[in-house]
Design an enzyme around this catalytic site. Structure first.
Site, PDB file in Angstrom:
ATOM      1  N   LYS A  15       0.829  -1.216   0.000  1.00 41.39           N
ATOM      2  CA  LYS A  15       0.000   0.000   0.000  1.00 41.39           C
ATOM      3  C   LYS A  15       0.860   1.261   0.000  1.00 41.39           C
ATOM      4  O   LYS A  15       0.635   2.174  -0.782  1.00 41.39           O
ATOM      5  CB  LYS A  15      -0.942   0.025   1.221  1.00 41.39           C
ATOM      6  CG  LYS A  15      -1.875  -1.160   1.322  1.00 41.39           C
ATOM      7  CD  LYS A  15      -2.856  -1.012   2.481  1.00 41.39           C
ATOM      8  CE  LYS A  15      -2.218  -1.024   3.847  1.00 41.39           C
ATOM      9  NZ  LYS A  15      -1.579  -2.302   4.219  1.00 41.39           N
ATOM     10  N   ARG A  90      -9.359   1.393   8.854  1.00 41.01           N
ATOM     11  CA  ARG A  90      -8.999   0.017   9.184  1.00 41.01           C
ATOM     12  C   ARG A  90     -10.107  -0.661   9.977  1.00 41.01           C
ATOM     13  O   ARG A  90      -9.950  -1.823  10.359  1.00 41.01           O
ATOM     14  CB  ARG A  90      -7.734   0.023  10.028  1.00 41.01           C
ATOM     15  CG  ARG A  90      -6.436  -0.300   9.269  1.00 41.01           C
ATOM     16  CD  ARG A  90      -5.322  -0.122  10.261  1.00 41.01           C
ATOM     17  NE  ARG A  90      -4.102  -0.804  10.016  1.00 41.01           N
ATOM     18  CZ  ARG A  90      -3.043  -0.254   9.428  1.00 41.01           C
ATOM     19  NH1 ARG A  90      -3.121   0.946   8.908  1.00 41.01           N
ATOM     20  NH2 ARG A  90      -1.919  -0.919   9.350  1.00 41.01           N
ATOM     21  N   ARG A 129      11.999  -6.177   5.542  1.00 41.18           N
ATOM     22  CA  ARG A 129      11.781  -4.786   5.132  1.00 41.18           C
ATOM     23  C   ARG A 129      12.684  -3.798   5.880  1.00 41.18           C
ATOM     24  O   ARG A 129      12.876  -3.902   7.085  1.00 41.18           O
ATOM     25  CB  ARG A 129      10.310  -4.412   5.381  1.00 41.18           C
ATOM     26  CG  ARG A 129       9.994  -2.969   5.081  1.00 41.18           C
ATOM     27  CD  ARG A 129       8.543  -2.747   4.857  1.00 41.18           C
ATOM     28  NE  ARG A 129       7.756  -2.745   6.086  1.00 41.18           N
ATOM     29  CZ  ARG A 129       6.463  -2.444   6.117  1.00 41.18           C
ATOM     30  NH1 ARG A 129       5.813  -2.158   4.997  1.00 41.18           N
ATOM     31  NH2 ARG A 129       5.810  -2.459   7.249  1.00 41.18           N
ATOM     32  N   ARG A 162      11.352  -1.479  11.127  1.00 45.90           N
ATOM     33  CA  ARG A 162      10.248  -1.020  11.970  1.00 45.90           C
ATOM     34  C   ARG A 162      10.081  -1.965  13.154  1.00 45.90           C
ATOM     35  O   ARG A 162      10.201  -3.169  13.002  1.00 45.90           O
ATOM     36  CB  ARG A 162       8.950  -0.980  11.147  1.00 45.90           C
ATOM     37  CG  ARG A 162       8.782   0.292  10.374  1.00 45.90           C
ATOM     38  CD  ARG A 162       7.607   0.265   9.447  1.00 45.90           C
ATOM     39  NE  ARG A 162       6.373  -0.243  10.020  1.00 45.90           N
ATOM     40  CZ  ARG A 162       5.184  -0.139   9.429  1.00 45.90           C
ATOM     41  NH1 ARG A 162       5.086   0.452   8.263  1.00 45.90           N
ATOM     42  NH2 ARG A 162       4.104  -0.628   9.988  1.00 45.90           N
ATOM     43  N   ARG A 173      -0.387  -8.297  13.646  1.00 45.74           N
ATOM     44  CA  ARG A 173      -0.951  -7.376  12.639  1.00 45.74           C
ATOM     45  C   ARG A 173      -1.811  -8.130  11.632  1.00 45.74           C
ATOM     46  O   ARG A 173      -2.862  -7.644  11.223  1.00 45.74           O
ATOM     47  CB  ARG A 173       0.172  -6.603  11.946  1.00 45.74           C
ATOM     48  CG  ARG A 173       0.734  -5.505  12.845  1.00 45.74           C
ATOM     49  CD  ARG A 173       2.109  -5.059  12.417  1.00 45.74           C
ATOM     50  NE  ARG A 173       2.103  -4.373  11.149  1.00 45.74           N
ATOM     51  CZ  ARG A 173       3.166  -4.287  10.338  1.00 45.74           C
ATOM     52  NH1 ARG A 173       4.295  -4.869  10.679  1.00 45.74           N
ATOM     53  NH2 ARG A 173       3.084  -3.631   9.224  1.00 45.74           N
TER      54      ARG A 173
HETATM   55  P1  AMP Z   1       1.049   1.006   9.009  1.00 46.91           P
HETATM   56  O1  AMP Z   1       2.217   1.880   8.820  1.00 46.91           O
HETATM   57  O2  AMP Z   1      -0.123   1.377   8.165  1.00 46.91           O
HETATM   58  O3  AMP Z   1       1.375  -0.465   8.920  1.00 46.91           O
HETATM   59  O4  AMP Z   1       0.556   1.246  10.513  1.00 46.91           O
HETATM   60  C1  AMP Z   1       1.401   0.974  11.630  1.00 46.91           C
HETATM   61  C2  AMP Z   1       0.607   0.956  12.932  1.00 46.91           C
HETATM   62  O5  AMP Z   1      -0.035   2.230  13.114  1.00 46.91           O
HETATM   63  C3  AMP Z   1      -0.537  -0.039  13.003  1.00 46.91           C
HETATM   64  O6  AMP Z   1      -0.108  -1.340  13.358  1.00 46.91           O
HETATM   65  C4  AMP Z   1      -1.401   0.598  14.092  1.00 46.91           C
HETATM   66  O7  AMP Z   1      -0.849   0.415  15.367  1.00 46.91           O
HETATM   67  C5  AMP Z   1      -1.291   2.074  13.752  1.00 46.91           C
HETATM   68  N1  AMP Z   1      -2.330   2.480  12.783  1.00 46.91           N
HETATM   69  C6  AMP Z   1      -2.118   2.923  11.492  1.00 46.91           C
HETATM   70  N2  AMP Z   1      -3.279   3.210  10.886  1.00 46.91           N
HETATM   71  C7  AMP Z   1      -4.253   2.955  11.782  1.00 46.91           C
HETATM   72  C8  AMP Z   1      -5.666   3.031  11.751  1.00 46.91           C
HETATM   73  N3  AMP Z   1      -6.321   3.449  10.648  1.00 46.91           N
HETATM   74  N4  AMP Z   1      -6.350   2.692  12.870  1.00 46.91           N
HETATM   75  C9  AMP Z   1      -5.716   2.298  13.987  1.00 46.91           C
HETATM   76  N5  AMP Z   1      -4.384   2.164  14.082  1.00 46.91           N
HETATM   77  C10 AMP Z   1      -3.642   2.489  12.999  1.00 46.91           C
END
Ligand code: AMP
Length: 220
Positions: A15, A90, A129, A162, A173
């Site tokens: 994404k 989400r 990654r 990360r 996740r």
């Molecule tokens: P990402 O970079 O999109 O993989 O997001 C990393 C982390 O940020 C996720 O595992 C959540 O802890 C938090 N996070 C990101 N987007 C959301 C969302 N829309 N709702 C809740 N938590 C989020």
């Protein structure tokens, strides 16, 4: 009217990579809720501190906090021509909030691209990654290594793993995605917005497919 669409898919589906490429191609901002949280963490804001514990475990930050943060971002000037949403919504509650936000802006969501990748491939992608500190460019230790170890080819900043790309957090996740985010596929299918894309194709091909399927592409 702006071009608003979102990218849906499991962690590691691509994404972020696609959103960055599409943002360059279309000249509209890429809004990643994960990146917004990471910025808050770096700046050590209250929101950043609150998000930290959820983040590290691979769990979702509560809806009210997340929605407030995205609402603020969507209210900025650079969004007038549209935006690409990545990682938000989400949950169903976030999707409903987004709909309300869009109508407040006098806009609507034009498409939801669902990027599909097999679990085994996702785990391989996430565990290797590497991400650059400055702009979030991504690499892979094995499949896409940087030219100089530990340094981003594009902006020269440091590459890091990360904290939620550890095997345990990745497993959480993927489980959280199944429980809380997967219902969005049905939700957007019912609204006739869902467009499925094969995320196992080469990166360039995935971008082309999305660009070709964008409903308002001709008007650009
Ligand atoms: P990402 O970079 O999109 O993989 O997001 C990393 C982390 O940020 C996720 O595992 C959540 O802890 C938090 N996070 C990101 N987007 C959301 C969302 N829309 N709702 C809740 N938590 C989020």
């Amino acid at each position: 009217m702006g071009i608003f669409f979102l990218l849906l898919g499991k962690p590691g589906a691509g994404k972020g990579t696609q959103a960055r490429r599409l943002s360059r191609a279309l000249g509209i901002p890429h809004i990643s809720s994960g990146d917004l949280f990471r910025e808050h963490q770096q700046e050590e804001t209250d929101l950043g501190k609150l998000a930290q514990s959820y983040f590290a475990r691979g769990e979702l930050v509560p809806d009210d906090v997340t929605i407030r943060m995205v609402r603020e971002r969507l209210g900025r000037k650079d969004v007038s021509g549209g935006a690409i949403l990545d990682g938000f919504p989400r949950t169903i509650a976030q999707a409903e909030a987004l709909e309300a936000l869009m109508s407040e802006l006098g806009e609507h969501l034009q498409a939801v691209f669902y990027i599909v990748v097999d679990d085994e491939i996702l785990i391989g992608r996430l565990s290797g990654r590497l991400v650059c500190r400055q702009q979030g460019h991504t690499y892979h230790r094995e499949f896409h290594p940087p030219q100089k170890p530990g340094i981003c080819d594009l902006d020269g900043s440091e590459l890091y793993q990360r904290e939620d790309d550890t095997p345990q957090a990745v497993a959480t996740r993927i489980r959280v995605y199944g429980n809380q985010t997967a219902p969005l596929v049905r939700y957007y299918k019912d609204k006739q917005l869902l467009i499925e894309v094969d995320g196992e194709q080469p990166v360039e091909r995935v971008t082309e497919e999305i660009l070709a399927a964008l409903p308002q592409r001709e008007g650009l």
